[in-house]
Design a protein around this motif. Structure first.
Motif, mmCIF file in Angstrom:
data_model
loop_
_atom_site.group_PDB
_atom_site.id
_atom_site.type_symbol
_atom_site.label_atom_id
_atom_site.label_comp_id
_atom_site.label_asym_id
_atom_site.label_seq_id
_atom_site.Cartn_x
_atom_site.Cartn_y
_atom_site.Cartn_z
ATOM 1 N N VAL A 64 62.370 26.630 37.262
ATOM 2 C CA VAL A 64 62.019 28.048 37.301
ATOM 3 C C VAL A 64 60.926 28.225 38.343
ATOM 4 C CG1 VAL A 64 60.371 27.816 35.387
ATOM 5 C CG2 VAL A 64 61.350 30.059 35.921
ATOM 6 N N TYR A 65 60.961 29.360 39.012
ATOM 7 C CA TYR A 65 60.036 29.631 40.104
ATOM 8 C C TYR A 65 59.266 30.922 39.843
ATOM 9 C CZ TYR A 65 63.347 26.470 42.403
ATOM 10 O OH TYR A 65 64.156 25.413 42.718
ATOM 11 N N LEU A 66 58.111 31.013 40.485
ATOM 12 C CA LEU A 66 57.364 32.261 40.507
ATOM 13 C C LEU A 66 56.890 32.485 41.938
ATOM 14 C CD1 LEU A 66 56.314 34.612 38.723
ATOM 15 C CD2 LEU A 66 54.119 33.390 38.653
ATOM 16 N N GLN A 67 57.517 33.436 42.609
ATOM 17 C CA GLN A 67 57.097 33.809 43.955
ATOM 18 C C GLN A 67 56.009 34.856 43.822
ATOM 19 O OE1 GLN A 67 58.142 32.653 47.074
ATOM 20 N NE2 GLN A 67 56.439 33.911 47.824
ATOM 21 N N MET A 68 54.848 34.566 44.394
ATOM 22 C CA MET A 68 53.699 35.459 44.281
ATOM 23 C C MET A 68 53.298 35.927 45.676
ATOM 24 S SD MET A 68 51.478 33.387 41.414
ATOM 25 C CE MET A 68 51.064 32.049 42.535
ATOM 26 N N ASN A 69 53.404 37.219 45.900
ATOM 27 C CA ASN A 69 53.041 37.827 47.178
ATOM 28 C C ASN A 69 51.860 38.771 47.005
ATOM 29 O OD1 ASN A 69 55.288 36.526 48.349
ATOM 30 N ND2 ASN A 69 56.624 38.263 47.860
ATOM 31 N N SER A 70 51.253 39.113 48.116
ATOM 32 C CA SER A 70 50.118 40.056 48.104
ATOM 33 C C SER A 70 49.088 39.670 47.050
ATOM 34 C CB SER A 70 50.620 41.487 47.851
ATOM 35 O OG SER A 70 51.567 41.873 48.831
ATOM 36 N N LEU A 71 48.712 38.420 47.057
ATOM 37 C CA LEU A 71 47.817 37.911 46.023
ATOM 38 C C LEU A 71 46.437 38.544 46.114
ATOM 39 C CD1 LEU A 71 49.017 34.233 46.063
ATOM 40 C CD2 LEU A 71 48.880 35.665 44.025
ATOM 41 N N LYS A 72 45.845 38.717 44.932
ATOM 42 C CA LYS A 72 44.525 39.330 44.800
ATOM 43 C C LYS A 72 43.583 38.349 44.113
ATOM 44 C CE LYS A 72 46.779 43.797 43.928
ATOM 45 N NZ LYS A 72 46.901 44.938 42.982
ATOM 46 N N PRO A 73 42.287 38.517 44.311
ATOM 47 C CA PRO A 73 41.339 37.626 43.611
ATOM 48 C C PRO A 73 41.544 37.621 42.093
ATOM 49 C CG PRO A 73 40.214 38.810 45.348
ATOM 50 C CD PRO A 73 41.602 39.389 45.274
ATOM 51 N N GLU A 74 41.949 38.732 41.535
ATOM 52 C CA GLU A 74 42.153 38.785 40.081
ATOM 53 C C GLU A 74 43.402 38.037 39.610
ATOM 54 O OE1 GLU A 74 41.612 41.363 42.185
ATOM 55 O OE2 GLU A 74 42.801 43.132 41.596
ATOM 56 N N ASP A 75 44.176 37.527 40.550
ATOM 57 C CA ASP A 75 45.306 36.662 40.186
ATOM 58 C C ASP A 75 44.862 35.219 39.967
ATOM 59 O OD1 ASP A 75 47.269 38.477 42.560
ATOM 60 O OD2 ASP A 75 47.333 38.676 40.378
ATOM 61 N N THR A 76 43.610 34.926 40.254
ATOM 62 C CA THR A 76 43.076 33.582 40.048
ATOM 63 C C THR A 76 43.187 33.199 38.575
ATOM 64 O OG1 THR A 76 41.551 33.724 41.912
ATOM 65 C CG2 THR A 76 40.998 32.162 40.157
ATOM 66 N N ALA A 77 43.834 32.065 38.324
ATOM 67 C CA ALA A 77 44.077 31.630 36.953
ATOM 68 C C ALA A 77 44.772 30.275 36.973
ATOM 69 C CB ALA A 77 44.964 32.641 36.217
ATOM 70 N N VAL A 78 44.858 29.672 35.801
ATOM 71 C CA VAL A 78 45.767 28.552 35.610
ATOM 72 C C VAL A 78 47.104 29.139 35.165
ATOM 73 C CG1 VAL A 78 46.257 26.431 34.355
ATOM 74 C CG2 VAL A 78 43.896 27.004 34.977
ATOM 75 N N TYR A 79 48.158 28.771 35.868
ATOM 76 C CA TYR A 79 49.487 29.294 35.586
ATOM 77 C C TYR A 79 50.310 28.246 34.843
ATOM 78 C CZ TYR A 79 48.693 33.412 38.444
ATOM 79 O OH TYR A 79 48.208 34.599 38.935
ATOM 80 N N TYR A 80 50.961 28.700 33.765
ATOM 81 C CA TYR A 80 51.749 27.819 32.917
ATOM 82 C C TYR A 80 53.190 28.305 32.839
ATOM 83 C CZ TYR A 80 47.149 26.501 31.020
ATOM 84 O OH TYR A 80 45.859 26.078 30.864
ATOM 85 N N CYS A 81 54.130 27.386 32.841
ATOM 86 C CA CYS A 81 55.494 27.789 32.512
ATOM 87 C C CYS A 81 55.749 27.465 31.046
ATOM 88 C CB CYS A 81 56.526 27.157 33.428
ATOM 89 S SG CYS A 81 56.735 25.390 33.272
ATOM 90 N N CYS A 82 56.674 28.210 30.486
ATOM 91 C CA CYS A 82 56.939 28.145 29.053
ATOM 92 C C CYS A 82 58.426 28.354 28.815
ATOM 93 C CB CYS A 82 56.126 29.220 28.342
ATOM 94 S SG CYS A 82 56.416 29.347 26.578
ATOM 95 N N ALA A 83 58.989 27.584 27.908
ATOM 96 C CA ALA A 83 60.399 27.719 27.552
ATOM 97 C C ALA A 83 60.518 28.072 26.079
ATOM 98 C CB ALA A 83 61.150 26.424 27.852
ATOM 99 N N GLY A 84 61.436 28.984 25.782
ATOM 100 C CA GLY A 84 61.657 29.377 24.406
ATOM 101 C C GLY A 84 63.137 29.480 24.085
#
Length: 118
Positions: A79-99
């Protein structure tokens, strides 16, 4: 053994782009709902995007709509996450999750750090 391994995080300037990947193994990827969550510093984990197996349902947090795109390749169990036009508030640890179904969070990855800063 179930594994979700994120990659693609890093440091990027505001306005830039990153593509996160999450490689899965140990379960039937194609039958699971896949999501991305993030946890900003000092804040709770929040849902970013969700996509069902066939893509008939996708959902995004209001804060990322129009900038982020979740996609998946069931043949590659990724699974992918394309992130464009990034902002400082997007700063985080990103996790993938399956359900096993919408709303379930059965498996988690270890997370990848995304820092948006000049």
């Amino acid at each position: 053994q179930v594994r979700l391994v994120e990659s693609g995080g890093g440091l990027v300037q505001p306005g830039g782009s990153l593509r996160l990947s999450c490689a899965a193994s140990g379960f039937t990827f194609s039958s699971h709902v896949l999501s991305w969550y993030r946890q900003p510093p000092g804040k709770e984990r929040e849902l970013v995007a969700t996509r069902t197996s066939t893509g008939t349902y996708t959902n995004y947090a209001d804060s990322v709509k129009g900038r982020f795109t979740i996609s998946r390749d069931n043949a590659k169990n990724t699974v992918y996450l394309q992130m464009n036009s990034l902002k400082p508030e997007d700063t985080a640890v990103y996790y993938c999750c399956a359900g096993r179904a919408l709303g379930r969070r059965d498996y988690w990855g270890q997370g990848t750090q995304v820092t948006v800063s000049s």
